[in-house]
Design an enzyme around this catalytic site. Sequence first.
Site, PDB file in Angstrom:
ATOM      1  N   ASN A 145      27.078 -28.020  20.576  1.00  0.00           N
ATOM      2  CA  ASN A 145      25.608 -26.714  19.997  1.00  0.00           C
ATOM      3  C   ASN A 145      24.590 -28.378  19.711  1.00  0.00           C
ATOM      4  OD1 ASN A 145      26.063 -28.299  17.312  1.00  0.00           O
ATOM      5  ND2 ASN A 145      28.065 -27.362  17.487  1.00  0.00           N
ATOM      6  N   ASP A 203      40.035 -21.984  11.718  1.00  0.00           N
ATOM      7  CA  ASP A 203      38.194 -22.696  10.440  1.00  0.00           C
ATOM      8  C   ASP A 203      39.258 -23.838   9.504  1.00  0.00           C
ATOM      9  OD1 ASP A 203      36.814 -22.560   7.952  1.00  0.00           O
ATOM     10  OD2 ASP A 203      36.354 -21.044   8.784  1.00  0.00           O
TER      11      ASP A 203
HETATM   12  O1  PMT Z   1      24.017 -32.920  12.159  1.00  0.00           O
HETATM   13  P1  PMT Z   1      22.311 -32.406  12.212  1.00  0.00           P
HETATM   14  O2  PMT Z   1      20.776 -32.542  13.515  1.00  0.00           O
HETATM   15  O3  PMT Z   1      22.016 -33.553  11.570  1.00  0.00           O
HETATM   16  O4  PMT Z   1      22.624 -31.344  12.278  1.00  0.00           O
HETATM   17  C1  PMT Z   1      22.726 -30.602  10.482  1.00  0.00           C
HETATM   18  C2  PMT Z   1      23.286 -29.415  10.663  1.00  0.00           C
HETATM   19  C3  PMT Z   1      22.377 -28.090  10.857  1.00  0.00           C
HETATM   20  C4  PMT Z   1      24.372 -29.230  11.591  1.00  0.00           C
HETATM   21  C5  PMT Z   1      24.248 -29.407   9.413  1.00  0.00           C
HETATM   22  O5  PMT Z   1      23.068 -29.901   8.153  1.00  0.00           O
HETATM   23  C6  PMT Z   1      24.839 -27.994   8.954  1.00  0.00           C
HETATM   24  O6  PMT Z   1      24.357 -26.793   8.852  1.00  0.00           O
HETATM   25  N1  PMT Z   1      25.993 -27.958   9.289  1.00  0.00           N
HETATM   26  C7  PMT Z   1      27.170 -26.925   9.468  1.00  0.00           C
HETATM   27  C8  PMT Z   1      26.775 -26.375  10.607  1.00  0.00           C
HETATM   28  C9  PMT Z   1      27.883 -24.500  10.804  1.00  0.00           C
HETATM   29  O7  PMT Z   1      28.517 -25.113  12.020  1.00  0.00           O
HETATM   30  O8  PMT Z   1      27.245 -23.689  10.091  1.00  0.00           O
HETATM   31  P2  PMT Z   1      28.630 -22.522   9.790  1.00  0.00           P
HETATM   32  O9  PMT Z   1      27.825 -21.875   9.139  1.00  0.00           O
HETATM   33  O10 PMT Z   1      28.845 -22.151  11.300  1.00  0.00           O
HETATM   34  O11 PMT Z   1      29.764 -23.612   9.504  1.00  0.00           O
HETATM   35  C10 PMT Z   1      29.723 -23.030   8.074  1.00  0.00           C
HETATM   36  C11 PMT Z   1      30.788 -24.358   7.352  1.00  0.00           C
HETATM   37  O12 PMT Z   1      32.081 -24.339   7.837  1.00  0.00           O
HETATM   38  C12 PMT Z   1      30.367 -26.206   7.510  1.00  0.00           C
HETATM   39  O13 PMT Z   1      30.296 -27.000   6.902  1.00  0.00           O
HETATM   40  C13 PMT Z   1      31.045 -26.134   8.694  1.00  0.00           C
HETATM   41  O14 PMT Z   1      31.820 -27.417   9.205  1.00  0.00           O
HETATM   42  C14 PMT Z   1      32.430 -24.898   8.453  1.00  0.00           C
HETATM   43  N2  PMT Z   1      33.564 -24.817  10.221  1.00  0.00           N
HETATM   44  C15 PMT Z   1      32.992 -23.863  10.772  1.00  0.00           C
HETATM   45  C16 PMT Z   1      33.737 -23.500  12.064  1.00  0.00           C
HETATM   46  C17 PMT Z   1      34.847 -24.556  11.535  1.00  0.00           C
HETATM   47  N3  PMT Z   1      35.800 -23.740  13.122  1.00  0.00           N
HETATM   48  N4  PMT Z   1      35.693 -24.790  11.110  1.00  0.00           N
HETATM   49  C18 PMT Z   1      34.739 -25.223  10.356  1.00  0.00           C
HETATM   50  O15 PMT Z   1      35.012 -26.173   9.342  1.00  0.00           O
END
Ligand code: PMT
Length: 402
Positions: A207, A307
């Site tokens: 991504n 996750d």
């Molecule tokens: O890296 P940059 O270019 O500065 O961009 C920053 C960002 C947009 C990546 C950052 O600000 C951000 O939003 N990071 C989380 C992105 C994400 O994966 O969001 P999500 O809504 O899919 O996940 C929610 C949370 O669960 C996040 O804390 C993620 O790290 C965590 N997660 C998600 C999926 C997974 N399989 N395991 C996880 O731990």
Amino acid sequence: MAPRRILLAVTGGIAAYKIPELVRVLRRADHRVRCALTAEAQRFVSPLVLQTLSGELVRQDLFDPGEENEIDHIGLADWAELVIVAPATANTLAKICHGLADDLVTAVILACRAPVLVAPAMNVNMWQNVATQANLAQLHERGVLSVGPEAGDLACGWEGLGRMSEPKDIAAAAELLLGPETLSGETVLVTAGGTAEPIDAVRSITNRSSGKMGFAVAEEAARRGAEVRLIAGVSALPTPAGVRRTDVQTAFEMREAVLAELPDASVVVKAAAVADFRPAEPETRKIKKESLTTHDRLTLSLVANPDILTEVCAQKGNRIVVGFAAESHDVVEAARRKIDRKGCDLLVANDISRADAGFNVDTNAVFFVSPSGEVEEIPLLSKRAVAAEILDRVEKLRQEQV
Ligand code: PMT
């Protein structure tokens, strides 16, 4: 912030013409500023201008008996609470890295125990040269911090990375450096960047995460005196000063690295963009396209990744756990549902439909969502400033635990 003593070491680059403005910004914040110039710097900026604006004697020559009599160079090194090297040329970075002391600036820096902030400025090819990058990486490892350079038109006619950061940004970095160590005693585990899930020997699903948000959190936590462990996915960013970094590629590798560091961590900030799905059966060899024509379809079968955030929250204990949410619509409502599901102490939701927030930009605009569903909107700020806001909330949560 109380007035502090800042030594501004100016070296010989065209960006030195911006240094009078830097002196003014620092003076406006009530700091005492003394300037030390190399011989080359004096070709680009007048010592008299800096002396007038700083209200302090400007030092220009290591061996000048008069100057040494007024403030000797060791006295100058001892006086400084912070050294800013701006502009920092490739030559000066190399000399600081290798401990040379053949002019006033490098001699003072070698003798100085205060933190050093460098603001590099140079031609884009000099900046990208492996020698410069290796020197800077070594300086970072030793705790030297850097701000910039920025991309844009360069005085040499090239375009690209190499412009010195603006004086207000250098001053902001200095203010951060001079701030109190409010996270000392904490071990902060940060994830940053995107994961890459292999399809075959050469291709992967990934991504647009650059790592900027998570690296900013790591850098700010280290500045606040925390022990910082950074688990970085795909990111080309340099390791922030004082941060221990582990590089990973896949969600599984990230999970393994996070769980290995978790027992020592008292704070966890999960800014990484972890792939929710991975190819079920990645090919170990390259998939050949010879057999496919333009209208053929290749079906990729995906399976869910673990996750990591939910797993961390399941063994939270006294830890403070901060999750992120990258949302393209219904940001707050989606974040409320996400914090309920994942069980963290704070959810940082960014609206990734904005061009100036979220993935691969230097700024972010976020909502802080609490487990009870309260929402706080943070306006558009640099990612470093957003990181500071997040860690302020972490500190508040810790105080509420005591
Ligand atoms: O890296 P940059 O270019 O500065 O961009 C920053 C960002 C947009 C990546 C950052 O600000 C951000 O939003 N990071 C989380 C992105 C994400 O994966 O969001 P999500 O809504 O899919 O996940 C929610 C949370 O669960 C996040 O804390 C993620 O790290 C965590 N997660 C998600 C999926 C997974 N399989 N395991 C996880 O731990």
